[in-house]
Design a protein around this motif. Structure first.
Motif, PDB file in Angstrom:
ATOM      1  N   THR A  17       0.820  -1.209   0.000  1.00 35.94           N
ATOM      2  CA  THR A  17       0.000   0.000   0.000  1.00 35.94           C
ATOM      3  C   THR A  17       0.853   1.257   0.000  1.00 35.94           C
ATOM      4  O   THR A  17       0.507   2.239  -0.666  1.00 35.94           O
ATOM      5  N   ASN A  18       1.976   1.257   0.725  1.00 39.84           N
ATOM      6  CA  ASN A  18       2.896   2.400   0.668  1.00 39.84           C
ATOM      7  C   ASN A  18       3.334   2.654  -0.770  1.00 39.84           C
ATOM      8  O   ASN A  18       3.309   3.789  -1.244  1.00 39.84           O
ATOM      9  N   LEU A  19       3.757   1.604  -1.446  1.00 39.24           N
ATOM     10  CA  LEU A  19       4.200   1.750  -2.833  1.00 39.24           C
ATOM     11  C   LEU A  19       3.075   2.228  -3.742  1.00 39.24           C
ATOM     12  O   LEU A  19       3.286   3.077  -4.611  1.00 39.24           O
ATOM     13  N   LEU A  20       1.888   1.691  -3.548  1.00 39.40           N
ATOM     14  CA  LEU A  20       0.759   2.053  -4.391  1.00 39.40           C
ATOM     15  C   LEU A  20       0.392   3.530  -4.224  1.00 39.40           C
ATOM     16  O   LEU A  20       0.270   4.268  -5.204  1.00 39.40           O
ATOM     17  N   GLU A  81       7.380  -4.730  -6.831  1.00 35.22           N
ATOM     18  CA  GLU A  81       7.447  -3.273  -6.707  1.00 35.22           C
ATOM     19  C   GLU A  81       7.179  -2.590  -8.044  1.00 35.22           C
ATOM     20  O   GLU A  81       6.449  -1.603  -8.108  1.00 35.22           O
ATOM     21  N   GLU A  82       7.738  -3.117  -9.110  1.00 34.68           N
ATOM     22  CA  GLU A  82       7.516  -2.526 -10.432  1.00 34.68           C
ATOM     23  C   GLU A  82       6.073  -2.702 -10.878  1.00 34.68           C
ATOM     24  O   GLU A  82       5.491  -1.795 -11.484  1.00 34.68           O
ATOM     25  N   ASN A  86       3.475   0.302 -11.759  1.00 33.74           N
ATOM     26  CA  ASN A  86       2.695   0.350 -13.002  1.00 33.74           C
ATOM     27  C   ASN A  86       1.200   0.488 -12.713  1.00 33.74           C
ATOM     28  O   ASN A  86       0.493   1.242 -13.383  1.00 33.74           O
ATOM     29  N   ILE A  87       0.718  -0.246 -11.720  1.00 36.01           N
ATOM     30  CA  ILE A  87      -0.685  -0.140 -11.318  1.00 36.01           C
ATOM     31  C   ILE A  87      -0.970   1.273 -10.828  1.00 36.01           C
ATOM     32  O   ILE A  87      -1.984   1.876 -11.194  1.00 36.01           O
ATOM     33  N   ALA A  88      -0.073   1.812 -10.022  1.00 33.84           N
ATOM     34  CA  ALA A  88      -0.251   3.163  -9.486  1.00 33.84           C
ATOM     35  C   ALA A  88      -0.334   4.197 -10.599  1.00 33.84           C
ATOM     36  O   ALA A  88      -1.195   5.098 -10.568  1.00 33.84           O
ATOM     37  N   ARG A 188      -4.598  -6.425  -3.084  1.00 30.94           N
ATOM     38  CA  ARG A 188      -3.811  -7.663  -3.166  1.00 30.94           C
ATOM     39  C   ARG A 188      -4.178  -8.442  -4.434  1.00 30.94           C
ATOM     40  O   ARG A 188      -3.308  -8.911  -5.161  1.00 30.94           O
ATOM     41  N   ASN A 189      -5.480  -8.549  -4.728  1.00 30.28           N
ATOM     42  CA  ASN A 189      -5.910  -9.256  -5.927  1.00 30.28           C
ATOM     43  C   ASN A 189      -5.467  -8.532  -7.193  1.00 30.28           C
ATOM     44  O   ASN A 189      -5.110  -9.170  -8.184  1.00 30.28           O
ATOM     45  N   LEU A 190      -5.515  -7.215  -7.170  1.00 32.59           N
ATOM     46  CA  LEU A 190      -5.058  -6.415  -8.311  1.00 32.59           C
ATOM     47  C   LEU A 190      -3.587  -6.692  -8.601  1.00 32.59           C
ATOM     48  O   LEU A 190      -3.207  -6.932  -9.756  1.00 32.59           O
TER      49      LEU A 190
END
Length: 196
Positions: A17-20, A81-82, A86-88, A188-190
């Protein structure tokens, strides 16, 4: 699977979540770049500035070596992390399209609430939840509710930080905690779906 991870608590959840949230804020146009850089240095996870190194090719056509950022080396493979970065970026692009659905008065009210130092973390999460309730009617009808809620949560964080950059650290941590408590199964599922 560890029960700590499955209910959204624990180091893995916080890391993801921090990364996102950091990646979402980083990918958005903002006026809090300096505060975001300081926050990135404070995070116990690998938060790195991707935009500075994207697409760099060496003269032989190979990808440039991975950037070194705040004492950490970005991984070479498509790591978790990558994938999260990318999702973010994708969610930030969708958020840009939803941005106009958030009224400035709502942002000012939420920022004022975050400025109240007597509020507990739980009170701040409740303020964020109420603001999300107020914008729920603006969620795109063709979008999954959890996805819309996740994007709007991070979008509210971005807008509050844009309104008052000094609140970035507090709004970031409240947003991470809110997502971990309410939306982590979706997150998490994403991530899992993108890793497959």
């Amino acid at each position: 699977m560890d029960s700590e991870v499955s209910n959204g608590s624990g180091l893995e959840a916080e890391h993801i979540t921090n990364l996102l949230v950091f990646g979402f804020l980083q990918s958005s146009d903002s006026n809090f770049h300096q505060e975001l850089e300081v926050l990135g240095q404070e995070l116990p996870v690998q938060a790195y500035l991707v935009a500075d190194f994207e697409g760099e090719l060496q003269t032989d056509g190979s990808q440039a070596s991975r950037p070194f950022y705040h004492g950490r080396i970005e991984p070479d493979s498509e790591s978790q992390e990558e994938v999260i970065q990318n999702i973010a970026r994708h969610l930030a692009q969708v958020g840009d399209e939803m941005d106009q659905n958030i009224q400035p008065t709502l942002v000012r009210q939420l920022a004022t609430q975050f400025m109240n130092s007597s509020l507990s973390e739980e009170d701040r999460r409740n303020c964020l939840a109420k603001a999300l309730d107020d914008v729920k009617t603006a969620f795109p009808r063709d979008m999954d509710n959890d996805k819309a809620m996740l994007i709007m949560t991070m979008l509210l964080a971005k807008k509050v930080a844009s309104h008052a950059p000094s609140l970035l650290r507090d709004v970031f941590h409240t947003t991470v905690n809110f997502i971990n408590q309410n939306l982590f199964s979706y997150v998490r599922n994403l991530v899992r779906n993108e890793m497959d």
